[in-house]
Design a protein around this motif. Sequence first.
Motif, PDB file in Angstrom:
ATOM      1  N   GLU A 396      17.368 -63.722   8.563  1.00 30.79           N
ATOM      2  CA  GLU A 396      16.046 -63.567   7.960  1.00 30.79           C
ATOM      3  C   GLU A 396      16.148 -62.563   6.821  1.00 30.79           C
ATOM      4  O   GLU A 396      16.673 -61.455   6.997  1.00 30.79           O
ATOM      5  N   SER A 453      21.317 -71.154   7.493  1.00 30.42           N
ATOM      6  CA  SER A 453      20.067 -71.102   6.727  1.00 30.42           C
ATOM      7  C   SER A 453      19.610 -69.660   6.541  1.00 30.42           C
ATOM      8  O   SER A 453      20.069 -68.752   7.237  1.00 30.42           O
ATOM      9  N   TRP A 455      15.984 -67.448   6.357  1.00 29.45           N
ATOM     10  CA  TRP A 455      14.555 -67.511   6.656  1.00 29.45           C
ATOM     11  C   TRP A 455      13.839 -66.492   5.769  1.00 29.45           C
ATOM     12  O   TRP A 455      14.222 -65.328   5.705  1.00 29.45           O
ATOM     13  N   ASN A 457      10.068 -64.858   4.439  1.00 32.08           N
ATOM     14  CA  ASN A 457       8.643 -64.668   4.697  1.00 32.08           C
ATOM     15  C   ASN A 457       7.833 -64.995   3.438  1.00 32.08           C
ATOM     16  O   ASN A 457       8.179 -64.559   2.333  1.00 32.08           O
ATOM     17  N   ARG A 487      14.285 -71.736   5.415  1.00 36.00           N
ATOM     18  CA  ARG A 487      13.164 -71.772   6.350  1.00 36.00           C
ATOM     19  C   ARG A 487      12.109 -70.782   5.826  1.00 36.00           C
ATOM     20  O   ARG A 487      12.423 -69.621   5.570  1.00 36.00           O
ATOM     21  N   GLU A 489       8.763 -68.631   6.616  1.00 33.78           N
ATOM     22  CA  GLU A 489       7.956 -68.095   7.705  1.00 33.78           C
ATOM     23  C   GLU A 489       6.562 -67.759   7.167  1.00 33.78           C
ATOM     24  O   GLU A 489       6.429 -67.033   6.175  1.00 33.78           O
ATOM     25  N   TYR A 517       8.294 -72.201   9.738  1.00 26.55           N
ATOM     26  CA  TYR A 517       8.029 -71.619  11.049  1.00 26.55           C
ATOM     27  C   TYR A 517       6.774 -70.757  10.970  1.00 26.55           C
ATOM     28  O   TYR A 517       6.501 -70.110   9.944  1.00 26.55           O
ATOM     29  N   ASP A 519       5.044 -67.443  12.066  1.00 28.90           N
ATOM     30  CA  ASP A 519       5.443 -66.111  12.511  1.00 28.90           C
ATOM     31  C   ASP A 519       4.276 -65.434  13.240  1.00 28.90           C
ATOM     32  O   ASP A 519       3.113 -65.781  13.061  1.00 28.90           O
ATOM     33  N   LYS A 540       7.573 -68.563  16.091  1.00 30.38           N
ATOM     34  CA  LYS A 540       8.192 -67.316  16.516  1.00 30.38           C
ATOM     35  C   LYS A 540       7.242 -66.583  17.466  1.00 30.38           C
ATOM     36  O   LYS A 540       6.082 -66.326  17.114  1.00 30.38           O
TER      37      LYS A 540
END
Length: 619
Positions: A396, A453, A455, A457, A487, A489, A517, A519, A540
């Motif tokens: 991340e 990958s 991730w 935000n 990905r 978030e 995803y 969060d 998550k």
Amino acid sequence: MAEQPDTTLKTRPLGADRLRAGAERAHGLDGALAAALERVARIAATSLRAPAAAVVLLGQDRRCFAGGSDAYPWLSRDPGALFRTGLATSVLESDRPVALADARTIIAGAGEDTATSLGIVGFLGVRVTGTSGEPLALVVALDETPRHWTANEIEHFTEIAASAVTEIELQRRTVEAERIERQLRHDALHDGLTGLPNRACFVEQLRHAAERARRHPEDSFAVLFVDLDHFKVVNDSFGHLAGDELLVEAARRLGACLRSVDTLARLGGDEFALLLEEVRDPSDAARVAERLQIALRSPMTIRESEVFTSASIGIALSGKLEDPPQHLLRSADLAMYRAKEHGRDRFEVFDPGMHIAAMERLRMEMDLRRAIERDQLILHYQPVVSLSSGGVVAVEALIRWQHPERGLIPPLDFIPIAERTGLIGDIGRWVIARACQQLKNWERDFGKLAPQSVWINVSPKQFAQRDLANQVIQLFRSASCEPCRIRFEITEGIMLEDVELAMRTLGELRAVGVQVYMDDFGTGYSSLTYLGRLPIDGIKVDRSFVSQMGTDGRQAQLVGTIVTLIRNLGLEPIAEGVETDQQAQLLREMGCTFAQGFVFSRPVPASQIDDLLRAASAA
């Protein structure tokens, strides 16, 4: 401040001196017209050697301006008598001057009796019209004896009558110009929607209040800065016309809470300001703020729908009267923002620390604007571990700001500033580009052991950009990065801005291969509301749930239920905030797919991720 508020909107009449001066000027102009028309009548009487002449105005103003001897005293008091004789009507209906040697021989019946009783024998009258063709006045000459009006006299009389037109139209144009000027002055100082004073007018009134307080220190006052909460939601949901109706109703309710000596103004948008005079104690202003908030909390019927609103209010009390009035308004504004930060629908009283904090935020904002170009932003990475294999499958990306003076600044200290100033777009694009490049570097250096990958935000403000999907596609192309390696978030906050836009953007991102995803699941109010609709790939589980596992059996059961719910929806469950091996084992038994937390690694610079990958390749 102990008296009860009026139940009708009463605000101090601003600009009264100017309005009064305008009325006096209009009265002066009206007097000038009277003098001019009386002069026309005297000239006509003198030129014709007639006992009297008069100018009779038509329309709503039926005044008569007479000149000559006192043989016809009724002319000024009762000009309507000319219409009762029928003579005025004859002149009004004729396109030519009406010259009668003996009016008594022409008119009959009651009109003759009236003319006789008034002493009208010789009569000469002409209708005068304005440039637009409308009748303006009648000009008449009267004689007590039969009178033969010569052609020269009639022509000369007609020329004199024409001068009355010039005077009347000059008066009308002047009065109209005055009216327009007064309207322009009013419009320049008042809000067109609510009719309330505007910012310029309010600041001027505030300046007068400060001057009075300097002369009489006991005349203290306060300024309240009022901002409607969630006004944008009403505008977006019901349209701008509905928003305007809400503002008008809010203005009415605010005004109903005030006394006649107080001033209410609309500063713009959904912002209002109140000047409270004769404030004896700070608690007086606080009580007014409470009344305002109570008045606004009651539902409003807008477009046949019930709408609820509230207000965040900042209060500033008169203190250093030598400061410009804008400073007091700014102080109230700062206090209002503090009220919003503390949860809205509340009020705060300004203190000097707010100004210091505002200056600090301004400095931070200026520094942040230069942070990208000066290469002060950096990314740290926290590994995402597969609970089944124990290997690092992703990282991340977490932004940090390496400030030259303040050191490493965490995102919570500057991302809100970036969102408020619009810098979040530039920062978001920088994060994506840098993360894509780092992913390629790991792939080059570690091959199959590299994270699969990254991730990233995405803040609600960034997600609200209508062209976000196109921006992301362009960044992937320039970085030669496959979208499936990224990905995003998101939090439930994306649904608060524009639900339809959020759903469309999610669909566009997934269409090009970007997985998304959610969060912080379980911490917001709308989780279950949108969970079945959102086109996402994983969820998550928030650290606030995970961190208590192992010490609280009920908390472990709750996490297990959440994980099961996520899996039943066909989504990947990811746990964050894993701090112990016991928590990791429990999550593994629950069927959780991935996990992050200090038990595996803290967020670290890219170089330390290199060390982890080297250790994995050597094992």
